[in-house]
Design a protein around this motif. Structure first.
Motif, PDB file in Angstrom:
ATOM      1  N   GLY A  22       0.816  -1.205   0.000  1.00 61.34           N
ATOM      2  CA  GLY A  22       0.000   0.000   0.000  1.00 61.34           C
ATOM      3  C   GLY A  22       0.850   1.254   0.000  1.00 61.34           C
ATOM      4  N   LEU A  23       1.943   1.229   0.765  1.00 67.15           N
ATOM      5  CA  LEU A  23       2.857   2.372   0.837  1.00 67.15           C
ATOM      6  C   LEU A  23       3.465   2.664  -0.535  1.00 67.15           C
ATOM      7  CD1 LEU A  23       5.415   2.879   3.708  1.00 67.15           C
ATOM      8  CD2 LEU A  23       6.033   3.398   1.360  1.00 67.15           C
ATOM      9  N   VAL A  24       3.957   1.627  -1.205  1.00 68.89           N
ATOM     10  CA  VAL A  24       4.595   1.793  -2.514  1.00 68.89           C
ATOM     11  C   VAL A  24       3.588   2.314  -3.537  1.00 68.89           C
ATOM     12  CG1 VAL A  24       5.693   0.580  -4.431  1.00 68.89           C
ATOM     13  CG2 VAL A  24       6.364   0.057  -2.071  1.00 68.89           C
ATOM     14  N   ILE A  25       2.395   1.739  -3.528  1.00 72.59           N
ATOM     15  CA  ILE A  25       1.364   2.182  -4.476  1.00 72.59           C
ATOM     16  C   ILE A  25       0.992   3.634  -4.207  1.00 72.59           C
ATOM     17  CG2 ILE A  25      -1.029   1.851  -5.207  1.00 72.59           C
ATOM     18  CD1 ILE A  25      -0.677  -1.135  -4.695  1.00 72.59           C
ATOM     19  N   GLY A  26       0.916   4.017  -2.923  1.00 72.48           N
ATOM     20  CA  GLY A  26       0.587   5.395  -2.571  1.00 72.48           C
ATOM     21  C   GLY A  26       1.616   6.376  -3.096  1.00 72.48           C
ATOM     22  N   VAL A  27       2.907   6.050  -2.979  1.00 74.19           N
ATOM     23  CA  VAL A  27       3.974   6.919  -3.481  1.00 74.19           C
ATOM     24  C   VAL A  27       3.884   7.042  -5.002  1.00 74.19           C
ATOM     25  CG1 VAL A  27       6.464   7.141  -3.776  1.00 74.19           C
ATOM     26  CG2 VAL A  27       5.534   6.452  -1.561  1.00 74.19           C
ATOM     27  N   ILE A  28       3.682   5.906  -5.674  1.00 75.37           N
ATOM     28  CA  ILE A  28       3.606   5.915  -7.149  1.00 75.37           C
ATOM     29  C   ILE A  28       2.432   6.776  -7.615  1.00 75.37           C
ATOM     30  CG2 ILE A  28       3.150   4.490  -9.184  1.00 75.37           C
ATOM     31  CD1 ILE A  28       4.649   2.205  -7.740  1.00 75.37           C
ATOM     32  N   LEU A  29       1.267   6.601  -6.987  1.00 75.09           N
ATOM     33  CA  LEU A  29       0.089   7.386  -7.384  1.00 75.09           C
ATOM     34  C   LEU A  29       0.303   8.872  -7.118  1.00 75.09           C
ATOM     35  CD1 LEU A  29      -2.818   5.082  -6.085  1.00 75.09           C
ATOM     36  CD2 LEU A  29      -2.146   5.497  -8.463  1.00 75.09           C
ATOM     37  N   ALA A  30       0.986   9.206  -6.005  1.00 79.01           N
ATOM     38  CA  ALA A  30       1.238  10.617  -5.686  1.00 79.01           C
ATOM     39  C   ALA A  30       2.149  11.269  -6.725  1.00 79.01           C
ATOM     40  CB  ALA A  30       1.850  10.732  -4.296  1.00 79.01           C
ATOM     41  N   LEU A  31       3.100  10.499  -7.260  1.00 75.47           N
ATOM     42  CA  LEU A  31       4.023  11.034  -8.252  1.00 75.47           C
ATOM     43  C   LEU A  31       3.405  11.080  -9.650  1.00 75.47           C
ATOM     44  CD1 LEU A  31       7.308   9.229  -7.127  1.00 75.47           C
ATOM     45  CD2 LEU A  31       6.639  11.596  -6.684  1.00 75.47           C
ATOM     46  N   VAL A  32       2.548  10.088  -9.952  1.00 75.42           N
ATOM     47  CA  VAL A  32       1.959   9.991 -11.297  1.00 75.42           C
ATOM     48  C   VAL A  32       0.742  10.890 -11.439  1.00 75.42           C
ATOM     49  CG1 VAL A  32       0.821   8.437 -12.934  1.00 75.42           C
ATOM     50  CG2 VAL A  32       2.829   7.666 -11.658  1.00 75.42           C
ATOM     51  N   CYS A  33      -0.136  10.887 -10.449  1.00 74.29           N
ATOM     52  CA  CYS A  33      -1.372  11.680 -10.550  1.00 74.29           C
ATOM     53  C   CYS A  33      -1.661  12.391  -9.228  1.00 74.29           C
ATOM     54  CB  CYS A  33      -2.553  10.797 -10.958  1.00 74.29           C
ATOM     55  SG  CYS A  33      -2.729   9.279  -9.970  1.00 74.29           S
ATOM     56  N   PRO A  34      -0.858  13.413  -8.867  1.00 75.40           N
ATOM     57  CA  PRO A  34      -1.038  14.109  -7.589  1.00 75.40           C
ATOM     58  C   PRO A  34      -2.368  14.851  -7.464  1.00 75.40           C
ATOM     59  CG  PRO A  34       0.521  15.273  -8.996  1.00 75.40           C
ATOM     60  CD  PRO A  34       0.251  13.955  -9.654  1.00 75.40           C
ATOM     61  N   GLN A  35      -3.053  15.070  -8.580  1.00 76.72           N
ATOM     62  CA  GLN A  35      -4.331  15.780  -8.531  1.00 76.72           C
ATOM     63  C   GLN A  35      -5.489  14.885  -8.099  1.00 76.72           C
ATOM     64  OE1 GLN A  35      -2.387  15.788 -11.358  1.00 76.72           O
ATOM     65  NE2 GLN A  35      -1.405  17.773 -10.996  1.00 76.72           N
ATOM     66  N   ALA A  36      -5.264  13.582  -8.070  1.00 83.84           N
ATOM     67  CA  ALA A  36      -6.352  12.642  -7.722  1.00 83.84           C
ATOM     68  C   ALA A  36      -6.551  12.619  -6.203  1.00 83.84           C
ATOM     69  CB  ALA A  36      -6.030  11.246  -8.251  1.00 83.84           C
ATOM     70  N   THR A  37      -6.995  13.760  -5.665  1.00 84.99           N
ATOM     71  CA  THR A  37      -7.087  13.923  -4.210  1.00 84.99           C
ATOM     72  C   THR A  37      -8.103  12.988  -3.563  1.00 84.99           C
ATOM     73  OG1 THR A  37      -8.640  15.744  -4.590  1.00 84.99           O
ATOM     74  CG2 THR A  37      -6.323  16.318  -4.255  1.00 84.99           C
ATOM     75  N   ALA A  38      -8.988  12.402  -4.361  1.00 84.20           N
ATOM     76  CA  ALA A  38      -9.975  11.483  -3.791  1.00 84.20           C
ATOM     77  C   ALA A  38      -9.308  10.279  -3.134  1.00 84.20           C
ATOM     78  CB  ALA A  38     -10.940  11.017  -4.879  1.00 84.20           C
ATOM     79  N   ILE A  39      -8.080   9.955  -3.582  1.00 88.01           N
ATOM     80  CA  ILE A  39      -7.366   8.806  -3.013  1.00 88.01           C
ATOM     81  C   ILE A  39      -7.068   9.037  -1.530  1.00 88.01           C
ATOM     82  CG2 ILE A  39      -5.223   7.453  -3.147  1.00 88.01           C
ATOM     83  CD1 ILE A  39      -5.156   8.090  -6.144  1.00 88.01           C
ATOM     84  N   SER A  40      -6.833  10.312  -1.151  1.00 89.44           N
ATOM     85  CA  SER A  40      -6.503  10.620   0.244  1.00 89.44           C
ATOM     86  C   SER A  40      -7.658  10.327   1.185  1.00 89.44           C
ATOM     87  CB  SER A  40      -6.079  12.083   0.379  1.00 89.44           C
ATOM     88  OG  SER A  40      -7.145  12.949   0.033  1.00 89.44           O
ATOM     89  N   VAL A  41      -8.867  10.190   0.637  1.00 91.67           N
ATOM     90  CA  VAL A  41     -10.033   9.872   1.476  1.00 91.67           C
ATOM     91  C   VAL A  41      -9.834   8.526   2.186  1.00 91.67           C
ATOM     92  CG1 VAL A  41     -12.512   9.348   1.450  1.00 91.67           C
ATOM     93  CG2 VAL A  41     -11.611  11.235   0.078  1.00 91.67           C
ATOM     94  N   LEU A  42      -9.139   7.588   1.526  1.00 93.71           N
ATOM     95  CA  LEU A  42      -8.872   6.292   2.152  1.00 93.71           C
ATOM     96  C   LEU A  42      -8.122   6.469   3.471  1.00 93.71           C
ATOM     97  CD1 LEU A  42      -7.743   4.219  -0.990  1.00 93.71           C
ATOM     98  CD2 LEU A  42      -9.906   3.997   0.268  1.00 93.71           C
ATOM     99  N   GLY A  43      -7.137   7.381   3.465  1.00 92.38           N
ATOM    100  CA  GLY A  43      -6.382   7.643   4.688  1.00 92.38           C
ATOM    101  C   GLY A  43      -7.238   8.301   5.755  1.00 92.38           C
ATOM    102  N   ASP A  44      -8.062   9.258   5.340  1.00 93.87           N
ATOM    103  CA  ASP A  44      -8.942   9.938   6.298  1.00 93.87           C
ATOM    104  C   ASP A  44      -9.917   8.959   6.948  1.00 93.87           C
ATOM    105  OD1 ASP A  44      -7.701  12.303   5.611  1.00 93.87           O
ATOM    106  OD2 ASP A  44      -9.225  12.853   4.118  1.00 93.87           O
ATOM    107  N   LEU A  45     -10.455   8.058   6.137  1.00 87.85           N
ATOM    108  CA  LEU A  45     -11.410   7.082   6.676  1.00 87.85           C
ATOM    109  C   LEU A  45     -10.732   6.125   7.649  1.00 87.85           C
ATOM    110  CD1 LEU A  45     -13.457   6.211   3.445  1.00 87.85           C
ATOM    111  CD2 LEU A  45     -14.220   7.546   5.411  1.00 87.85           C
ATOM    112  N   PHE A  46      -9.508   5.692   7.324  1.00 91.56           N
ATOM    113  CA  PHE A  46      -8.786   4.757   8.183  1.00 91.56           C
ATOM    114  C   PHE A  46      -8.465   5.392   9.536  1.00 91.56           C
ATOM    115  CE2 PHE A  46      -4.561   2.962   9.465  1.00 91.56           C
ATOM    116  CZ  PHE A  46      -5.041   1.711   9.861  1.00 91.56           C
ATOM    117  N   VAL A  47      -7.890   6.598   9.494  1.00 89.20           N
ATOM    118  CA  VAL A  47      -7.565   7.292  10.744  1.00 89.20           C
ATOM    119  C   VAL A  47      -8.832   7.598  11.533  1.00 89.20           C
ATOM    120  CG1 VAL A  47      -6.557   9.375  11.744  1.00 89.20           C
ATOM    121  CG2 VAL A  47      -5.439   8.254   9.821  1.00 89.20           C
ATOM    122  N   GLY A  48      -9.890   8.018  10.827  1.00 90.04           N
ATOM    123  CA  GLY A  48     -11.156   8.304  11.498  1.00 90.04           C
ATOM    124  C   GLY A  48     -11.729   7.085  12.186  1.00 90.04           C
ATOM    125  N   ALA A  49     -11.635   5.921  11.518  1.00 89.95           N
ATOM    126  CA  ALA A  49     -12.139   4.687  12.119  1.00 89.95           C
ATOM    127  C   ALA A  49     -11.343   4.303  13.363  1.00 89.95           C
ATOM    128  CB  ALA A  49     -12.096   3.553  11.092  1.00 89.95           C
TER     129      ALA A  49
END
Length: 407
Positions: free
Chosen positions: A20-47
């Motif tokens: 998950g960490l590696v995929i997150g870094v790759i997605l951040a470098l390839v498509c940093p505008q896809a901010t919807a991906i960060s929702v996964l982190g918000d939901l995890f921390v919120g839970a």
């Protein structure tokens, strides 16, 4: 689909987190505008933050209501280890700051209110203890949750029937199962958190505040990989690194990305269960550690305060620096278990050197700028240390009883 899910679940959780960490870094470098991906982190921390107060409350109540006794000595050992480690962390920060003095560029102030004396910190801590129990649960006030759950657990032990005690035990087991389900989703949460961090912050902070970060990171890693293992080795009379590295791997990794000791409590309790620790003990010592075991916070307060002193040309003698270590260790216990909780205690420590609040709050501002690294590593050190010393205290008793340790 079911077979695919089963295969995924059969992979080690740590390996899944790395994926998950590696995929997150790759997605951040390839498509940093896809901010919807960060929702996964918000939901995890919120839970994690949502379930943690309930988990602590029911575990402590259930453990005390069904306790058989004989654990008081281990609690004293855990508290001693927490406080000793926090103090030594501040001492390390003093010596490293003297060896590698750092100066800061202070330009902009921030407006956050911060405590001005140690009495304010302790007063706020005591007020949290007796806070409304319902408010303590909703606000994730763990010192208050511990206080009221301790009282209720003791009362149930003396007055409740076996049926009632079993009911609390069943509720505790059910909440623990929910926590396991949440933790199983950690790879997706870490993916979102890494994406958010890399896409938002980049590497600019390393250029402007590289030396300060090196001092902070060096102190924290030195305490985590040298000082804390020495303490554990003295207690256990054996090589502590298998335990230290396991705690850092299974607790520190998630804490690094959640940046919240409170949110990492369920992760730590799950690790304690894997280590075979007594639930009666770790259900209290782990949330207590999230409040008073603050190695990283003590380092941050000390290093940032001495950096401010060096910047202003203030001479700091050894006795004053040692007193700062004591002050930082006590103040760190008042740091909240959330991101950036230690930074607002810097002005209180700066007051020891006569540094006014305007300057001190500029130092806090610098802390928030480097927080993506500083606070992440601080939380990883704090949280992994919670498990390390909870385990050390209990394994010490195992050795006396002639029992085999799981490492």
């Amino acid at each position: 689909m079911k077979q695919l899910i089963n295969k995924w679940n059969n992979i080690s959780l740590i390996l899944r987190i790395v994926i998950g960490l590696v995929i997150g870094v790759i997605l951040a470098l390839v498509c940093p505008q896809a901010t919807a991906i960060s929702v996964l982190g918000d939901l995890f921390v919120g839970a994690l933050k949502g379930i943690a107060p309930i988990l602590v409350f029911v575990l402590v109540v259930s453990s005390l209501a069904n306790a058989k006794g004989g654990v008081k000595h281990q609690f004293r050992t855990v508290i001693f280890l927490y406080m000793l480690s926090t103090f030594l962390a501040a001492v390390v920060a003093v010596f490293v700051s003297f060896a590698f003095p750092v100066t800061l560029k202070l330009t902009d102030a921030v407006s956050d209110t911060a405590p001005q004396s140690i009495f304010e910190v302790l007063s706020a801590l005591l007020n949290k203890v007796v806070a409304n129990p319902v408010a303590a649960l909703t606000d994730a006030n763990y010192i208050g949750i511990l206080f009221w759950s301790l009282l209720l657990g003791v009362a149930l032990k003396r007055l409740a029937s076996d049926t009632t005690k079993n009911t609390f035990a069943n509720i505790s087991d059910a909440v623990s199962q929910v926590v396991r389900w949440v933790i199983n989703l950690a790879p997706f949460g870490i993916l979102g958190l890494v994406f958010s961090s890399v896409s938002s912050n980049g590497l600019g902070i390393f250029k402007d505040y590289g030396k300060l970060l090196l001092v902070l990171v060096g102190c924290m890693l030195g305490v985590a990989l040298i000082v804390d293992p020495i303490i554990a080795a003295i207690c256990l009379h054996r090589n502590p690194y298998p335990l230290v590295l396991r705690c850092f791997k299974e607790s520190g990794v998630t804490a690094f990305f959640t940046r919240s000791s409170a949110a990492n409590i369920p992760v730590n309790m799950a690790l304690c269960e894997k280590l075979g620790l007594d639930k009666n003990i770790y259900s209290v010592s782990i949330p207590l550690g999230a409040t008073i075991n603050m190695d990283g916070a003590a380092i941050t307060i000390t290093v940032m305060t001495l950096a401010a002193a060096h910047t202003l040309g203030i001479s700091v003698d050894i006795p004053t620096a040692i007193f700062l270590s004591v002050l930082s260790a006590i103040a760190a216990c008042g740091a909240s278990g959330v991101a950036g909780g230690s930074l607002l205690l810097i002005p209180m420590a700066c007051s020891l050197f006569g540094i006014n609040n305007d300057i001190a709050m500029q130092v806090v501002g610098v802390g928030f700028i480097i927080g993506v690294v500083q606070d992440s590593l601080e939380t990883a050190i704090n949280s992994s240390g919670d498990v390390l010393f909870a385990a050390t205290a209990e394994f010490r008793e195992w050795i006396k009883e002639g029992r085999e340790l799981p490492f």
